[in-house]
Design a protein around this motif. Structure first.
Motif, short mmCIF file in Angstrom:
data_model
loop_
_atom_site.label_atom_id
_atom_site.label_comp_id
_atom_site.label_asym_id
_atom_site.label_seq_id
_atom_site.Cartn_x
_atom_site.Cartn_y
_atom_site.Cartn_z
N MET B 25 -33.47 2.14 81.37
CA MET B 25 -32.57 1.24 80.65
C MET B 25 -31.75 2.04 79.64
O MET B 25 -32.25 3.00 79.05
N LEU B 41 -35.20 -3.17 70.66
CA LEU B 41 -35.39 -4.00 71.85
C LEU B 41 -36.27 -5.18 71.48
O LEU B 41 -37.39 -4.99 70.99
N GLU B 44 -35.47 -7.93 75.98
CA GLU B 44 -35.17 -7.20 77.22
C GLU B 44 -34.64 -8.11 78.33
O GLU B 44 -34.77 -7.80 79.50
N HIS B 45 -34.03 -9.21 77.98
CA HIS B 45 -33.30 -9.96 79.00
C HIS B 45 -32.00 -10.59 78.50
O HIS B 45 -31.53 -11.59 79.04
N GLY B 46 -31.42 -9.98 77.48
CA GLY B 46 -30.05 -10.36 77.11
C GLY B 46 -29.92 -11.49 76.12
O GLY B 46 -28.81 -11.83 75.73
N ARG B 61 -24.95 -5.58 75.70
CA ARG B 61 -26.40 -5.55 75.61
C ARG B 61 -26.89 -4.27 76.27
O ARG B 61 -26.76 -4.11 77.49
N CYS B 63 -29.86 -3.52 76.85
CA CYS B 63 -31.04 -3.79 77.69
C CYS B 63 -30.64 -4.27 79.08
O CYS B 63 -31.49 -4.42 79.95
N LEU B 64 -29.35 -4.56 79.28
CA LEU B 64 -28.91 -5.07 80.59
C LEU B 64 -28.03 -4.05 81.32
O LEU B 64 -27.25 -4.40 82.20
#
Ligand SMILES: Cc1cc2nc3c(=O)[nH]c(=O)nc-3n(C[C@H](O)[C@H](O)[C@H](O)COP(=O)(O)OP(=O)(O)OC[C@H]3O[C@@H](n4cnc5c(N)ncnc54)[C@H](O)[C@@H]3O)c2cc1C
Ligand code: FES
Ligand code: FES
Lengths: 285, 158
Positions: B25, B41, B44-46, B61, B63-64
């Motif tokens: 990532m 973080l 971790e999914h926006g 983001r 994390c994406l």
């Protein structure tokens, strides 16, 4: 969590991308904005063996009006629509709708066609494509295929695209100045997926409705139209009583989902309000 | 293990060379490979926005995205805001207006606000609230964050 392992390809052309897709024999996935795919990979709900990243394919990076259509290439981000970049009602419609899609950082990356390929029932762009009868242009090693919206949306997260097809472009009809639009969406928090939403486009001639398009999203497993309400409005002026009746017809014509977010009856009631308000907004313009 | 790729990231004007798996990532590469742990973080999914950084001056983001995707882009993180001991106007405004408590969300908010204000220095109040709704804070109740960003808007006007 972190995404599972995958092999990575970054093709530079459409040809290379569809070749990689075909060679992956159904195990490869297109990576566009990643704003839906990467969360599902991080959750380990998706485990593609290969990601084919289309972000470096410059021939997919375009958005322009041409021959009565707006042509939206596969690298056009949601954010491109925040300020109208061409003239006319369609640009205003898209600028209005995009405000309801997620948030600024997600709109920086997420793509218009990625939303169409993902086909979430509550996707605003899927609702736009359904309401305006968009055409989807898909490429594979076999060549090009144009899929009309009426055949494109199948069910939740499922479209008419095959696993070997890359969605290269979506085309929307450019609306002339006699069209007005209205959009209304209900969600619990800004940027969340809608529990119900409606997009309305009306063609007004001599003060009367000559053509009506009413789309509803977030309610069934895919965006739907409200044919009874659309037919009812033809020839009407769109005064308050017309709007109430059209909204009633629209809400009776749907089969709402029943899930943890909202029971079916509540979604039906919300839809009645969404259609009525979208009509109000269209006619107030 | 999948094959590692050679990736070069440019963060705050400095180049970092690394060998990472494709699934690495971007946020993790910034934290672990570059050692810049200001980027946080959360989900971790926006959804939370703690990992928000600027990529070619636009908020994203981290994390994406995968690190390999950021090759060739100019990344900016919270570490790049201050000039030596002199805080960036957005940092100073968060200090002055108590825009943070625990501070976990702060780097994400600072980068989001910096990106939004740089792109649209005259952004209206309503649009600003809408833009900031992108990120979550469990402590402040948002009012002081909003005050800070409004103050920075005045400071940062070109
Ligand atoms: C916090 C958050 C909130 C969100 N809120 C909303 C919202 O309110 N409304 C909304 O509509 N969306 C929302 N989204 C989703 C977002 O809009 C995504 O950008 C969009 O659904 C997918 O576009 P993408 O380009 O990111 O696609 P990706 O995530 O890259 O791909 C999604 C899927 O489509 C496939 N795909 C993508 N492009 C193509 C192509 N060209 N050809 C073939 N297949 C392709 C991929 O293989 C994958 O299966 C939200 C996302 C987040 C993280
Ligand atoms: S960690 Fe990236 S948005 Fe929450
Ligand atoms: S200050 Fe604690 S989460 Fe925002």
């Amino acid at each position: 969590m972190k995404a599972p392992q995958f092999a990575y390809r970054a093709p530079r052309s459409i040809k290379e991308a569809v070749t990689a897709l075909a060679e992956s024999e159904g195990m490869g996935k297109i990576l566009a904005g990643g704003q839906s795919l990467v969360p599902t990979m991080n959750f380990r709900l998706a485990r593609p063996d290969m990601l084919i990243d289309i972000n470096r394919i410059s021939e997919l990076d375009f958005a322009r009006p041409e021959n009565g259509k707006l042509r939206i290439g596969a690298l056009t981000r949601h954010a491109a629509f925040e300020r109208p970049f061409f003239e006319g009602p369609l640009a205003r419609l898209l600028a209005d709708v995009v405000q309801h899609i997620a948030h600024v950082p997600i709109r920086t990356r997420g793509t218009f066609t990625g939303s169409l390929a993902h086909a979430d029932p509550a996707s605003e762009w899927c609702l736009v494509a359904c309401t305006l009868d968009a055409e989807m242009v898909a490429h594979s090693l076999e060549g090009e295929r144009i899929i009309p919206a009426a055949e494109y949306f199948v069910t939740t997260l499922t479209t008419a695209l095959t696993e070997n097809e890359l969605l290269v472009e979506a085309r929307l009809p450019l609306l002339d100045d006699s069209w007005k639009h209205g959009f209304c969406e209900f969600n619990r928090r800004a940027g969340d997926f809608a529990l119900s939403m409606s997009l309305v486009a009306l063609k007004i001639e001599n003060g009367r409705i000559a053509e009506a398009r009413i789309g509803i999203g977030g309610v069934e497993d895919k965006p739907v139209r409200a044919p009874d309400a659309e037919a009812y409005l033809i020839g009407k002026t769109g005064e308050a009583a017309d709007r109430v009746e059209a909204a009633r017809l629209a809400s009776e014509g749907i089969q709402p989902m029943d899930d943890m977010h909202a029971p079916a009856d509540y979604r039906r009631d919300l839809t009645r309000a969404m259609v009525r308000r979208a009509l109000e907004r269209a006619l107030a313009r | 293990m999948t094959e590692k790729l050679d990736v070069t990231l440019s963060v705050n004007g400095k180049r970092y060379e690394m060998k990472v798996e494709p699934r690495r990532m971007l946020a993790d590469a910034i934290r672990e490979e570059c050692g810049l742990t200001g980027t946080h973080l959360g989900c971790e999914h926006g959804v939370c926005g703690a990992c928000t950084i600027l990529m070619d001056d636009k908020p994203v983001r981290s994390c994406l995205m995968f690190a390999v995707q950021a090759e060739g882009a100019e990344l900016r993180t919270v570490e790049g805001l201050a000039k030596g001991n002199e805080l960036h106007p957005i940092q100073q405004a968060f200090w002055d207006h108590h825009g943070l408590q625990c501070g976990f969300c702060t780097p994400g908010f600072l980068m989001l606000a910096t990106g939004v204000l740089e792109q649209n220095p005259n952004i209206g109040d309503e649009e600003l609230v809408h833009a900031l709704s992108s990120n979550l804070c469990r402590c402040t109740g948002y009012q002081n964050i909003l005050k800070a960003v409004k103050a920075a808007r005045e400071e940062m006007k070109p």
